[in-house]
Design a protein around this motif. Structure first.
Motif, PDB file in Angstrom:
ATOM      1  N   ASP A  52       0.723  -1.218   0.094  1.00  0.00           N
ATOM      2  CA  ASP A  52      -0.008  -0.001  -0.047  1.00  0.00           C
ATOM      3  C   ASP A  52       0.731   1.368   0.143  1.00  0.00           C
ATOM      4  O   ASP A  52       0.666   2.169  -0.706  1.00  0.00           O
ATOM      5  N   GLN A  56       1.094   4.578  -3.071  1.00  0.00           N
ATOM      6  CA  GLN A  56       0.968   5.960  -2.744  1.00  0.00           C
ATOM      7  C   GLN A  56       2.148   6.514  -2.970  1.00  0.00           C
ATOM      8  O   GLN A  56       1.916   7.929  -3.385  1.00  0.00           O
ATOM      9  N   LYS A 125      -3.273  13.645  -2.293  1.00  0.00           N
ATOM     10  CA  LYS A 125      -3.941  12.318  -1.668  1.00  0.00           C
ATOM     11  C   LYS A 125      -2.732  11.414  -1.425  1.00  0.00           C
ATOM     12  O   LYS A 125      -3.016  10.578  -0.361  1.00  0.00           O
ATOM     13  N   GLY A 126      -1.717  11.062  -2.144  1.00  0.00           N
ATOM     14  CA  GLY A 126      -0.809  10.251  -2.201  1.00  0.00           C
ATOM     15  C   GLY A 126      -0.086  10.595  -0.880  1.00  0.00           C
ATOM     16  O   GLY A 126       0.371   9.721  -0.065  1.00  0.00           O
ATOM     17  N   ASN A 128      -1.159  12.472   1.686  1.00  0.00           N
ATOM     18  CA  ASN A 128      -1.763  12.301   2.887  1.00  0.00           C
ATOM     19  C   ASN A 128      -1.945  10.897   3.253  1.00  0.00           C
ATOM     20  O   ASN A 128      -1.712  10.411   4.289  1.00  0.00           O
ATOM     21  N   ALA A 129      -2.030   9.925   1.996  1.00  0.00           N
ATOM     22  CA  ALA A 129      -2.193   8.494   2.333  1.00  0.00           C
ATOM     23  C   ALA A 129      -0.871   7.842   3.019  1.00  0.00           C
ATOM     24  O   ALA A 129      -1.003   7.098   3.926  1.00  0.00           O
ATOM     25  N   SER A 131       1.203   9.300   5.071  1.00  0.00           N
ATOM     26  CA  SER A 131       1.207   9.738   6.482  1.00  0.00           C
ATOM     27  C   SER A 131       0.115   8.942   7.195  1.00  0.00           C
ATOM     28  O   SER A 131       0.305   8.508   8.286  1.00  0.00           O
ATOM     29  N   GLU A 132      -1.191   8.614   6.538  1.00  0.00           N
ATOM     30  CA  GLU A 132      -2.006   8.008   7.249  1.00  0.00           C
ATOM     31  C   GLU A 132      -1.614   6.580   7.328  1.00  0.00           C
ATOM     32  O   GLU A 132      -2.093   5.903   8.433  1.00  0.00           O
ATOM     33  N   LEU A 133      -1.000   5.913   6.514  1.00  0.00           N
ATOM     34  CA  LEU A 133      -0.587   4.555   6.629  1.00  0.00           C
ATOM     35  C   LEU A 133       0.508   4.454   7.680  1.00  0.00           C
ATOM     36  O   LEU A 133       0.380   3.242   8.534  1.00  0.00           O
ATOM     37  N   LYS A 136      -1.860   4.910  11.174  1.00  0.00           N
ATOM     38  CA  LYS A 136      -2.709   3.631  10.854  1.00  0.00           C
ATOM     39  C   LYS A 136      -1.937   2.303  11.683  1.00  0.00           C
ATOM     40  O   LYS A 136      -2.411   1.751  12.528  1.00  0.00           O
ATOM     41  N   ARG A 252      -7.081  15.848  10.215  1.00  0.00           N
ATOM     42  CA  ARG A 252      -5.784  15.815   9.326  1.00  0.00           C
ATOM     43  C   ARG A 252      -4.616  16.790   9.588  1.00  0.00           C
ATOM     44  O   ARG A 252      -5.079  18.172  10.239  1.00  0.00           O
ATOM     45  N   ARG A 258      -0.784  18.405   1.771  1.00  0.00           N
ATOM     46  CA  ARG A 258      -1.607  16.942   2.032  1.00  0.00           C
ATOM     47  C   ARG A 258      -3.230  17.240   1.612  1.00  0.00           C
ATOM     48  O   ARG A 258      -3.909  16.403   1.669  1.00  0.00           O
TER      49      ARG A 258
END
Length: 415
Positions: A52, A56, A125-126, A128-129, A131-133, A136, A252, A258
């Motif tokens: 994933d 991203q 979007k990539g 932010n995704a 950092s979210e990965l 998470k 966020r 981001r």
């Protein structure tokens, strides 16, 4: 001249594709080496999360690799045409250097449009995704937030620091209860005691539904402190259970890179609406609503409004607001790199025509690096107010076009 244009374009497209693929792979490896340790070791993430992460990183890296790969292609293709005397033959047929540059310029315009779309939609979007990965991976397994020599600040109501760790046992644990407003709190429910120091602690179960992590502290010293930090009372116990809540992040991080352009517009519009609100007044309304039993949902609504207002007041300061307002200009300026590179690349390629093809790649690296460094340097102007950032952010493009015109004039009689 359609045959000639197709001939040059075919070579530009194939070399650009190979260049973008190669450079993207290099950036991908760099990002993986940078984040792989925190993903797999520190956060205890499964290996599948790396896939994933790769998906991203690729869109985000295209922001840099498309212009860079295109510049390299222009240098290599036109350099080979010049070295094989094909450009000389074309110019003897009456074609100017600007006319021969038309396929590269046309392709540069198309790629700039693609880069602009990537900059305003795909890359944010990539980013932010990505950092979210990472977040998470830590939040789904909060046991890995408790690492030796690191402070755990993502826990609700407490700050925890650990000196050492062996499997599920923590060594040298220091816990400081914190209130929602950042002040001290009594997380132990023991009459105002404000800190705890344990010789060791055992990490227990984590309830994913309630997001409660169980800890058992051993050989604990609990301290009561005055406002000045002086210890006025101590309590020791051999064992003390402690439950900490690991909240899910609801906001966020306020970093413009981001957010897409549409999201930035929404954030600024929302900020304009709430910037004059008073978080303390909202908190009073929330407490008053909680006392009205016929309307149990009112308290939750006021709590959400209070949290939202505090978040924006703490994060959307003047500096951050300017960064949000100038992000769109910065993205548009950066997207023009392909046009600038198409203008610069052709005369530079002719200059290096008598050397080996690796010279074109080296020149591409140097020119792209200088251009990107200039953009980063000009981006610091976003900290200043007024119209300055809106002008300075375009300077690298203006200088690049001026340099390209000068190089075309110098290369007029080369071929």
């Amino acid at each position: 001249m359609k045959t000639l244009d197709r001939y040059i374009l075919r070579q530009l497209i194939s070399v650009t594709f190979l260049g973008v693929m190669s450079l993207t792979l290099l950036m991908l490896l760099g990002q993986l080496f940078k984040e792989l340790h925190s993903l797999l070791v520190e956060s205890g993430a499964p290996a599948t999360i790396v896939i994933d992460f790769i998906l991203q990183v690729i869109p985000f890296s295209l922001t840099f690799t498309v212009p860079w790969g295109f510049l390299t292609a222009v240098l290599l293709v036109y350099g080979r045409l010049a070295a094989d005397n094909e450009l000389t033959s074309m110019r003897m047929a009456g074609l100017s250097l600007w006319r021969l540059s038309a396929p590269a310029i046309g392709m540069g315009i198309v790629l700039s449009g693609l880069c602009y779309y990537i900059n305003i939609e795909v890359a944010p979007k990539g980013k932010n995704a990505m950092s979210e990965l990472v977040m998470k991976a830590a939040m789904d397994n909060p046991k890995n937030l408790l690492n030796a020599g690191q402070g755990a600040t993502k826990l609700d109501g407490v700050q925890l620091y650990t000196e050492g760790k062996t499997e599920d046992r923590l060594l040298g644990v220091h816990i400081y209860p914190m209130a929602k407003d950042g002040g001290k709190a009594d997380a132990f429910g023991m009459g105002g005691f404000s800190a705890a120091h344990a010789q060791s602690a055992v990490i227990g179960d984590f309830d994913i539904k309630t997001r409660i992590l169980d800890l058992t502290l051993y050989n604990v010293t609990i301290e009561q402190q005055e406002d000045g930090g002086r210890i006025i009372n101590q309590l020791t116990t051999s064992e003390l259970p402690l439950q900490v809540h690991v909240p899910i992040r609801t906001h966020r991080k306020m970093k413009p890179n981001r957010f897409t352009n549409a999201e930035i517009a929404d954030e600024l519009e929302h900020w304009e609406k709430i910037r004059h609100t008073d978080p303390e007044s909202l908190e009073l309304y929330s407490k008053a609503a909680a006392q009205q039993s016929p309307f149990p949902c009112a308290s939750n609504l006021w709590d959400a409004a209070t949290s939202d207002s505090k978040f924006y007041h703490n994060n959307m300061n003047k500096k951050n607001e300017r960064a949000f307002r100038t992000e769109g200009i910065q993205r548009a300026s950066f997207a023009c790199a392909c046009i600038v590179f198409s203008l610069i690349g052709v005369p530079l390629a002719i200059t290096a025509r008598r050397r080996d093809t690796s010279t074109g790649f080296a020149i591409g690296i140097m020119v792209a690096a200088l251009y990107f460094v200039a953009l980063v340097f000009c981006e610091t102007s976003r900290k200043s107010g007024g119209i300055t950032p809106y002008i300075v952010l375009w300077i690298p493009n203006v200088l690049g076009i001026a340099f390209a015109v000068w190089q075309h004039a110098k290369a007029k009689y080369r071929g």
